[in-house]
Design an enzyme around this catalytic site. Structure first.
Site: not given
Length: 318
Positions: A10, A100, A201, A226
């Site tokens: 996301p 985040c 991740n 990415r």
């Protein structure tokens, strides 16, 4: 190790509905960009705007890939109530963002890694508000300042009924430092997850990266961020050992993305900027695109940019 699931991450400002439509055919599931929840339950129309797939295609992209709705905030009750609304609109799965690192997120995302008790309360409240069949995952980093914090973080969110824990292999302090990446932390904290599957991740940019990450993290589930723009078919590369797209195949995806943005009435500058963003990542793994990227950045119209793509595809295939 055989990779069994690969997710499209996301990415804020990147993985929006147009990109999800273009890229997700090669992924098991994708995520919405984080949707910020404050002290007010989000309106249904906001959720529909951020995740149009809920209304358009039963929470799936055009390729049939499920979209998991990601929520970010610090108020357990409003996050839970917003999750319930998302489910009423058709969401099959919810993700809570504690990963985040954006400096614009002052008390939410990775900032909450400093507050394990609050994270536990948020996760517990959301899980209790949802029916058992609604899939719930939690995304975190290995710590706020230090990866030594990882066991406490995982323990806090390993609530009964959580279906997955997704861990980015850096701390919030690390941001996206290449030197700081440590997939092995994920493998070392599995015991604190009490059997909840872990998803790894962070900088998975090739088949080899995927294998190394999987071995270090001791998981068969990966999330690609990415790397999905560097190799548009990364999902198939990681799971099936498929050959990464050729230069012309990458450019065809970029052109498809441009057309999708146009169809959604994005302004010309935005279309060009988003295409440059895509190509900026793609050139990192395809040296043929380095010079092309320089030429593309000089174009000031979508028509000329698409013509340049068409010419380059023709040259690459002949």
């Amino acid at each position: 190790m055989q990779i069994n699931k690969v997710y499209l991450a996301p990415m804020e400002g990147v993985a929006d509905p147009p990109l999800r439509k273009v890229l997700t055919a090669n992924y098991d599931e994708c995520f919405s960009e984080f949707i910020r929840v404050t002290d007010v339950v989000l309106p249904y129309k906001t959720l529909e705007r951020e995740v149009p797939e809920l209304k358009e295609n039963n929470a799936r992209t055009a390729s049939g890939t499920l979209v998991r709705v990601q929520l970010l905030g610090d108020n357990p009750q409003t996050i839970a109530a917003t999750a319930v609304r998302a489910v009423k609109l058709g969401a099959k799965s919810i993700d809570i963002n504690f990963g985040c690192p954006s400096r614009f997120v002052h008390h939410g995302g990775a900032m909450l890694l400093k507050e394990p008790d609050l994270m536990h309360e948020i996760v517990s409240t959301v899980r209790d508000a949802l029916l058992p069949e609604i899939f719930l995952s939690v995304k975190v980093r290995t710590g706020f300042l230090s990866k030594e914090e990882a066991p406490e973080i995982v323990s806090a969110i390993a609530v009964d009924g959580v279906d997955e824990i997704i861990m980015h292999a850096r701390t919030r302090k690390d941001l996206y430092s290449e030197a700081a990446l440590d997939w092995s932390v994920i493998g070392r904290v599995r015991e604190y997850a009490h059997g909840i599957p872990m998803v790894a991740n962070g900088d998975i940019l090739s088949f080899e990266d995927g294998q190394q990450c999987s071995e270090a993290a001791k998981t068969d589930r990966l999330m690609v961020g990415r790397g999905a723009l560097s190799i548009p078919n990364a999902g198939a590369v990681l799971k099936d050992g498929a050959e990464p797209y050729t230069t012309s195949e990458v450019l065809k995806v970029v052109d498809e993305f441009i057309q999708e943005l146009i169809s959604r009435r994005f302004q010309e500058k935005s279309v060009l900027d988003r295409a440059k963003q895509f190509l900026g990542f793609a050139r990192r793994t395809d040296k043929k695109l380095v010079e092309f990227f320089k030429l593309f950045c000089r174009e000031n119209s979508v028509d000329k940019a698409r013509k340049l793509i068409e010419t380059s595809i023709s040259q690459d295939e002949n």
